[in-house]
Design a protein around this motif. Sequence first.
Motif, PDB file in Angstrom:
ATOM      1  N   LEU A  39     -44.618 -24.250  30.459  1.00 50.36           N
ATOM      2  CA  LEU A  39     -44.886 -22.877  30.921  1.00 50.36           C
ATOM      3  C   LEU A  39     -43.931 -21.872  30.273  1.00 50.36           C
ATOM      4  O   LEU A  39     -44.324 -20.748  29.956  1.00 50.36           O
ATOM      5  CB  LEU A  39     -44.777 -22.801  32.453  1.00 50.36           C
ATOM      6  CG  LEU A  39     -45.797 -23.622  33.247  1.00 50.36           C
ATOM      7  CD1 LEU A  39     -45.707 -23.322  34.728  1.00 50.36           C
ATOM      8  CD2 LEU A  39     -47.223 -23.361  32.765  1.00 50.36           C
ATOM      9  N   VAL A  70     -52.690 -24.937  26.620  1.00 46.76           N
ATOM     10  CA  VAL A  70     -52.018 -24.058  27.575  1.00 46.76           C
ATOM     11  C   VAL A  70     -51.022 -23.141  26.871  1.00 46.76           C
ATOM     12  O   VAL A  70     -50.990 -21.927  27.100  1.00 46.76           O
ATOM     13  CB  VAL A  70     -51.303 -24.894  28.672  1.00 46.76           C
ATOM     14  CG1 VAL A  70     -50.419 -24.007  29.540  1.00 46.76           C
ATOM     15  CG2 VAL A  70     -52.339 -25.599  29.542  1.00 46.76           C
ATOM     16  N   PRO A  79     -43.805 -18.574  36.300  1.00 43.66           N
ATOM     17  CA  PRO A  79     -43.965 -18.800  37.744  1.00 43.66           C
ATOM     18  C   PRO A  79     -43.084 -19.940  38.248  1.00 43.66           C
ATOM     19  O   PRO A  79     -42.522 -20.712  37.458  1.00 43.66           O
ATOM     20  CB  PRO A  79     -45.446 -19.159  37.874  1.00 43.66           C
ATOM     21  CG  PRO A  79     -45.831 -19.708  36.551  1.00 43.66           C
ATOM     22  CD  PRO A  79     -44.961 -19.041  35.538  1.00 43.66           C
ATOM     23  N   ARG A  88     -45.188 -21.345  26.828  1.00 38.87           N
ATOM     24  CA  ARG A  88     -46.366 -20.466  26.863  1.00 38.87           C
ATOM     25  C   ARG A  88     -45.930 -19.003  26.924  1.00 38.87           C
ATOM     26  O   ARG A  88     -46.463 -18.150  26.211  1.00 38.87           O
ATOM     27  CB  ARG A  88     -47.222 -20.814  28.087  1.00 38.87           C
ATOM     28  CG  ARG A  88     -48.393 -19.879  28.307  1.00 38.87           C
ATOM     29  CD  ARG A  88     -49.213 -20.245  29.519  1.00 38.87           C
ATOM     30  NE  ARG A  88     -48.523 -20.005  30.774  1.00 38.87           N
ATOM     31  CZ  ARG A  88     -49.085 -20.068  31.983  1.00 38.87           C
ATOM     32  NH1 ARG A  88     -50.357 -20.386  32.092  1.00 38.87           N
ATOM     33  NH2 ARG A  88     -48.397 -19.845  33.067  1.00 38.87           N
ATOM     34  N   THR A  89     -44.949 -18.733  27.786  1.00 39.91           N
ATOM     35  CA  THR A  89     -44.480 -17.350  27.942  1.00 39.91           C
ATOM     36  C   THR A  89     -43.825 -16.844  26.659  1.00 39.91           C
ATOM     37  O   THR A  89     -44.031 -15.695  26.263  1.00 39.91           O
ATOM     38  CB  THR A  89     -43.466 -17.292  29.101  1.00 39.91           C
ATOM     39  OG1 THR A  89     -44.083 -17.848  30.249  1.00 39.91           O
ATOM     40  CG2 THR A  89     -43.058 -15.873  29.398  1.00 39.91           C
ATOM     41  N   LEU A 134     -46.697 -24.574  38.477  1.00 46.03           N
ATOM     42  CA  LEU A 134     -48.068 -24.364  38.016  1.00 46.03           C
ATOM     43  C   LEU A 134     -48.924 -23.765  39.126  1.00 46.03           C
ATOM     44  O   LEU A 134     -48.908 -24.265  40.251  1.00 46.03           O
ATOM     45  CB  LEU A 134     -48.673 -25.707  37.617  1.00 46.03           C
ATOM     46  CG  LEU A 134     -48.356 -26.202  36.223  1.00 46.03           C
ATOM     47  CD1 LEU A 134     -48.890 -27.601  36.059  1.00 46.03           C
ATOM     48  CD2 LEU A 134     -48.972 -25.287  35.208  1.00 46.03           C
ATOM     49  N   TYR A 169     -43.906 -13.830  32.001  1.00 45.88           N
ATOM     50  CA  TYR A 169     -43.801 -14.233  33.402  1.00 45.88           C
ATOM     51  C   TYR A 169     -43.767 -15.751  33.495  1.00 45.88           C
ATOM     52  O   TYR A 169     -44.639 -16.432  32.967  1.00 45.88           O
ATOM     53  CB  TYR A 169     -44.990 -13.663  34.190  1.00 45.88           C
ATOM     54  CG  TYR A 169     -45.110 -14.207  35.593  1.00 45.88           C
ATOM     55  CD1 TYR A 169     -44.062 -14.098  36.493  1.00 45.88           C
ATOM     56  CD2 TYR A 169     -46.282 -14.834  36.016  1.00 45.88           C
ATOM     57  CE1 TYR A 169     -44.168 -14.610  37.778  1.00 45.88           C
ATOM     58  CE2 TYR A 169     -46.405 -15.334  37.305  1.00 45.88           C
ATOM     59  CZ  TYR A 169     -45.337 -15.223  38.177  1.00 45.88           C
ATOM     60  OH  TYR A 169     -45.439 -15.722  39.450  1.00 45.88           O
ATOM     61  N   ILE A 195     -51.919 -31.584  30.668  1.00 40.93           N
ATOM     62  CA  ILE A 195     -50.739 -31.046  31.348  1.00 40.93           C
ATOM     63  C   ILE A 195     -50.557 -31.647  32.748  1.00 40.93           C
ATOM     64  O   ILE A 195     -49.439 -31.792  33.228  1.00 40.93           O
ATOM     65  CB  ILE A 195     -50.768 -29.501  31.381  1.00 40.93           C
ATOM     66  CG1 ILE A 195     -49.402 -28.979  31.827  1.00 40.93           C
ATOM     67  CG2 ILE A 195     -51.908 -28.971  32.228  1.00 40.93           C
ATOM     68  CD1 ILE A 195     -49.141 -27.546  31.507  1.00 40.93           C
ATOM     69  N   THR A 227     -52.388 -20.102  24.900  1.00 40.69           N
ATOM     70  CA  THR A 227     -52.894 -18.936  25.652  1.00 40.69           C
ATOM     71  C   THR A 227     -51.841 -17.837  25.750  1.00 40.69           C
ATOM     72  O   THR A 227     -52.184 -16.665  25.885  1.00 40.69           O
ATOM     73  CB  THR A 227     -53.347 -19.307  27.087  1.00 40.69           C
ATOM     74  OG1 THR A 227     -52.237 -19.838  27.808  1.00 40.69           O
ATOM     75  CG2 THR A 227     -54.482 -20.288  27.091  1.00 40.69           C
ATOM     76  N   GLY A 228     -50.558 -18.223  25.669  1.00 39.02           N
ATOM     77  CA  GLY A 228     -49.486 -17.227  25.736  1.00 39.02           C
ATOM     78  C   GLY A 228     -49.571 -16.226  24.604  1.00 39.02           C
ATOM     79  O   GLY A 228     -49.323 -15.027  24.795  1.00 39.02           O
TER      80      GLY A 228
END
Lengths: 239, 272
Positions: free
Chosen positions: A141, A89, A72, A144-145, A75, A70, A129, A92-93
Motif C-alpha cells: 500500500l 494494486v 490507510p 502504491r501511494t 486494506l 494516502y 495481495i 493503480t497509484g
Amino acid sequence: MSLLDVSQLSVKYESFTALKDVNFSVENGEFLAVLGENGSGKTTLIKAILGLKEPHSGIITWEKGIRLGYLPQHLNVQDRSFPATVKEVILTGALAYQKGFKRPTLAMHQKLDTLLADFSIAHLKHQRIGTLSGGQQQRVLLARTLMSDPDILIMDEPTSALDSSMRSTFYDLLKDLNEGGMTMMLITHDVGSASDVLDRVIYLDQTIIFDGTFADYCENAAISPYIHTHATHTHEVHK
Amino acid sequence: MTLLDIFSYGFMVRALIAGILIGLSGAFLGSFLVLKRFAMIGQGLAHVAFGAVAIGLLLGDQPLFIAMPIVVVVSILILKLSEKTSVHGDAAIGLAATVAMALGTLLASVDGGFQTELNSYLFGSILTVQQTDIWLSILLFGSVAGFGLMYYYDLFSMTYDPVFAEVSTIRVKRLNLILAIFTGMTVVIGIQLLGTILISSFIIFPTIIAMQFHQGFLKTLIIALSFALATVLAGIMTSFVYDLPTGSTIVLLNALIFGFTYSVKQLRGGLT
C-alpha cells in the motif's frame, strides 16, 4: 502559503460534534503527527481534509496543484479472495493521475520494480495481495501511494499491523522520504516508534489541545491529563 | 439435425448474436458489481423491469422501450439511496424490486388484457428476439466495451479500494452511476432472452466461476468473459437441439461449471 490550511473546522455526525474549531497549517517538508485517544476525532480530521467528509463549518485549503498520498490503516478490502495481484494494486497509484486513455507506461513499470526492490517485496510482484501478511500488505500500500510521487503523505495508524522491529524500519523509510522533501502527516494514538522522526505534534480531543514541537509536547506534560499519560508512555518507549 | 442447421434459422442466429453480446456485457459489468458486493442490483433491476414492462404493455406494443428509461432511472435511485447511510444497498434494491413487482402484478390484474404476455417476460424466449433487439445489443455491447477500455484502471481501482480511488481524484460516484445505468440497460435488453427471473445470472455467474481460478484481476475478467461466451453458445445450442428452455439451460450450465470449479479448487487448494 502553507501546503494545507485548516481554519475553524467543525465536523458533525447528525447531532454529535466530532471536531470543533480546529485550526492548523502544514508547511512544506514538515513531519507532523496528529495524536489523540480513540474517539478524539483523528479519523474524522483525515476524512475532512481528504474531502471524504463534508465539514459542518470552516475552510480547508490545499496549495494549488498539490498531489495527496494516502496510506490507510489497513486494506479497505478485507476479502482475501479478491482477485488482484501486487503489481495490479501498486500500478493503480500512478494510473489514477494519468490523463486521458489510461495505460501503464514503461516509466511506471520501472518505478514499480524499483519500489518493489526497495521494500524487499520484488518476489511478491505477481502474487495475489490477499495471500500476503499484514506487514507485506502495508508495504504494498505504501508503494502504491508512492507511485504517484505525492507532495504530502497522509497516514492513518499505518503501523497497526506491524510488529515493533518492522515499525522502526517503516519509520526509517518515512524519514528518508521526508528528508527527500516529502511532507508527512501521521495520525496515530501511539507515537512511540515515531518519536525520533517528528518535527511537530498536534494533540486532538475534538479540538486542538496542543500544537508544538515533540520536545515541548513531552515537557508540557502537565498541560493536560491526556498529554501527561501519553508523554509518560512515550518516554518509557524511548528508554 | 446437426449443429450447423442452427444457423439456417433466423431466430437462432438472432438469439446467438444477442445472447453473446448481452452475455459479454453482463460478465464485464458483473466483474465489478460482484466484487463490490453489489451484484444483487442485477436481480433487483430485473424485478423492476417486470413492473416496467407491465407499464409498457399497458401503454403500447413496444414495452421494452418504455421499460428501459424506467429501469435506468430506478437504477440511479437505488444507487443514490444506497449512498445514504440510513438505507443500505441491499435494502434499497429490495425496496425497488418489491414495489415494482407489486405494481406489475397490480396493473396486470386491473387491465387483464396482457397477463399472458407479461408472464412470457418472466422466463424469456429465444423465439421473441427481434432485429431491434440485435441493434440494441450491439449498442449496449459497444457502449460497455468503450466504457471498459477507457476506464478499466479507474474501475479496478475503485472496486478494489474506493477510499483510495476517491482520494486519488478518481470520480467514483460518476463511475458507479455509469455502472448502474449499463446494468439497467443489460437487464432490460436481456429479459427478452432470459426473462426477469434468470437475467441476473449473466451478471453473477461468470465472475464467481472465474474467481475459482485464483488469478489477478485482468485474468479473472478475461476468464469471466470466456465463460460467458462459452455458456451462452452452449446453452442456446443445447436448448435448441433438446428443445429445452434457453434461460434455464444457460443458468444450469453455469451452475454446473461453478460447482465443478469450486469443487476442484477445494480439492486442490486453487486451480493454479
